[in-house]
Design an enzyme around this catalytic site. Structure first.
Site, PDB file in Angstrom:
ATOM      1  N   ASN A  11       0.860  -1.178   0.000  1.00  0.00           N
ATOM      2  CA  ASN A  11       0.000   0.000   0.000  1.00  0.00           C
ATOM      3  C   ASN A  11       0.897   1.230   0.000  1.00  0.00           C
ATOM      4  O   ASN A  11       1.637   1.465   0.950  1.00  0.00           O
ATOM      5  CB  ASN A  11      -0.897  -0.018   1.240  1.00  0.00           C
ATOM      6  CG  ASN A  11      -1.655   1.281   1.436  1.00  0.00           C
ATOM      7  OD1 ASN A  11      -1.897   2.029   0.490  1.00  0.00           O
ATOM      8  ND2 ASN A  11      -2.037   1.548   2.681  1.00  0.00           N
ATOM      9  N   LYS A  13       0.012   4.368   0.047  1.00  0.00           N
ATOM     10  CA  LYS A  13      -0.553   5.512   0.766  1.00  0.00           C
ATOM     11  C   LYS A  13      -0.463   6.787  -0.091  1.00  0.00           C
ATOM     12  O   LYS A  13      -0.630   6.723  -1.297  1.00  0.00           O
ATOM     13  CB  LYS A  13       0.126   5.657   2.133  1.00  0.00           C
ATOM     14  CG  LYS A  13       0.045   4.368   2.961  1.00  0.00           C
ATOM     15  CD  LYS A  13       0.469   4.545   4.376  1.00  0.00           C
ATOM     16  CE  LYS A  13       0.307   3.235   5.134  1.00  0.00           C
ATOM     17  NZ  LYS A  13       0.604   3.392   6.574  1.00  0.00           N
ATOM     18  N   HIS A  98      -8.946   0.478   5.955  1.00  0.00           N
ATOM     19  CA  HIS A  98      -7.587   0.648   6.461  1.00  0.00           C
ATOM     20  C   HIS A  98      -7.634   1.471   7.741  1.00  0.00           C
ATOM     21  O   HIS A  98      -8.490   2.338   7.917  1.00  0.00           O
ATOM     22  CB  HIS A  98      -6.730   1.343   5.403  1.00  0.00           C
ATOM     23  CG  HIS A  98      -5.274   1.375   5.753  1.00  0.00           C
ATOM     24  ND1 HIS A  98      -4.742   2.314   6.613  1.00  0.00           N
ATOM     25  CD2 HIS A  98      -4.241   0.575   5.370  1.00  0.00           C
ATOM     26  CE1 HIS A  98      -3.443   2.092   6.734  1.00  0.00           C
ATOM     27  NE2 HIS A  98      -3.111   1.051   6.002  1.00  0.00           N
ATOM     28  N   GLU A 100      -6.015   3.895   8.820  1.00  0.00           N
ATOM     29  CA  GLU A 100      -5.981   5.341   8.646  1.00  0.00           C
ATOM     30  C   GLU A 100      -7.329   5.869   8.180  1.00  0.00           C
ATOM     31  O   GLU A 100      -7.730   6.981   8.543  1.00  0.00           O
ATOM     32  CB  GLU A 100      -4.861   5.710   7.669  1.00  0.00           C
ATOM     33  CG  GLU A 100      -3.488   5.491   8.280  1.00  0.00           C
ATOM     34  CD  GLU A 100      -2.391   5.321   7.252  1.00  0.00           C
ATOM     35  OE1 GLU A 100      -1.250   5.131   7.684  1.00  0.00           O
ATOM     36  OE2 GLU A 100      -2.671   5.362   6.038  1.00  0.00           O
ATOM     37  N   GLU A 170      -3.869  -5.588  10.702  1.00  0.00           N
ATOM     38  CA  GLU A 170      -2.869  -4.542  10.879  1.00  0.00           C
ATOM     39  C   GLU A 170      -3.075  -3.885  12.237  1.00  0.00           C
ATOM     40  O   GLU A 170      -3.919  -2.999  12.386  1.00  0.00           O
ATOM     41  CB  GLU A 170      -2.954  -3.514   9.744  1.00  0.00           C
ATOM     42  CG  GLU A 170      -4.381  -3.129   9.341  1.00  0.00           C
ATOM     43  CD  GLU A 170      -4.411  -1.833   8.549  1.00  0.00           C
ATOM     44  OE1 GLU A 170      -3.455  -1.580   7.811  1.00  0.00           O
ATOM     45  OE2 GLU A 170      -5.388  -1.089   8.706  1.00  0.00           O
ATOM     46  N   GLY A 176       3.661   2.450  11.273  1.00  0.00           N
ATOM     47  CA  GLY A 176       4.416   3.691  11.217  1.00  0.00           C
ATOM     48  C   GLY A 176       4.974   4.134  12.553  1.00  0.00           C
ATOM     49  O   GLY A 176       5.395   5.283  12.701  1.00  0.00           O
ATOM     50  N   SER A 216       4.598  -1.797  10.155  1.00  0.00           N
ATOM     51  CA  SER A 216       6.037  -1.603  10.343  1.00  0.00           C
ATOM     52  C   SER A 216       6.853  -2.785   9.807  1.00  0.00           C
ATOM     53  O   SER A 216       7.783  -3.264  10.453  1.00  0.00           O
ATOM     54  CB  SER A 216       6.369  -1.371  11.826  1.00  0.00           C
ATOM     55  OG  SER A 216       5.781  -0.175  12.279  1.00  0.00           O
TER      56      SER A 216
END
Length: 219
Positions: A11, A13, A98, A100, A170, A176, A216
């Site tokens: 991905n 992003k 996702h 985010e 995830e 991150g 990560s």
């Protein structure tokens, strides 16, 4: 889909312009031991999808997906992309839910379910993301959170027997942040997810749904 089917997905992003995408694929030449080639998926930004489509290397099968879709077919939804738009542009997959999208943009479990339904009905393979925050994990709520997140789309999958789908675990606390879930952390979540899938539509069907890990990931 056979049990044990392996998938590697990237991905991107909000990174990679169309020209950067072309440059990436000019140097992209994966190799795998013993000819055991997994399914490779790339999720570029929507504006770079066409560049990815035209610059994929020959001889390597790479699926392309969009990072988000809207559940409506059309309308006054500025900035959104419909399933038909994504498919017509060359996408075969769609990331849905996702972390985010959930935690930055407020996407709900109900909206995730609507997007999975739209993807399946529009011919895209949904890659549904689930995972807990650090606070939820430390409070012992891992299974509770995953159960709530999966309920929203399992009912949709049950209504589309035989449809292709993927699940991506995830943990939000490992995205991150530099923190990485241990194999035991990932295995605990994957086992629970596999059991949830099996309870919805049987073990044979559940074994055919790839469950990915993300968060990560380094070489």
């Amino acid at each position: 889909m056979m049990a044990g089917h392996q998938v590697i997905a990237g991905n991107w992003k909000m990174n990679m312009t169309p020209e950067e995408t072309r440059e990436f694929f000019r140097g992209f030449s994966p190799s795998f031991p013993s000819g055991d080639v997994p399914e490779i998926l790339v999720f570029p930004p929507a504006v770079s999808l066409a560049a990815a489509l035209e610059s994929r290397p020959e001889g390597v099968e790479i699926g392309l997906g969009v990072q988000n879709i809207h559940w409506e077919a059309s309308g006054a939804f500025t900035g959104e992309i419909s399933v038909s738009m994504a498919a017509n542009a060359g996408a075969t997959h769609a990331l849905i839910g996702h972390s985010e999208r959930r935690h930055v943009f407020g996407e709900t479990n109900e909206e995730v379910g609507k997007k999975v339904k739209a993807a399946l009905e529009g011919g895209l393979v949904p890659v549904v993301c689930v995972g807990e925050t650090l606070e939820e994990r430390e409070a012992g709520r891992l299974e509770e959170v995953l159960r709530e997140q999966t309920e929203a789309f399992l009912v949709v999958l049950q209504a589309h027997p035989g449809a292709r789908a993927m699940v991506a675990y995830e943990p939000v606390w490992a995205i991150g942040t530099g923190k990485t879930a241990t194999p035991e952390d990932a295995s605990q979540a994957h086992t629970f997810l596999r059991e949830r899938l099996a309870s919805a539509q049987g073990g044979q069907w559940a074994r055919g749904i790839p469950i990915l890990y993300g968060g990560s990931v380094k070489p």
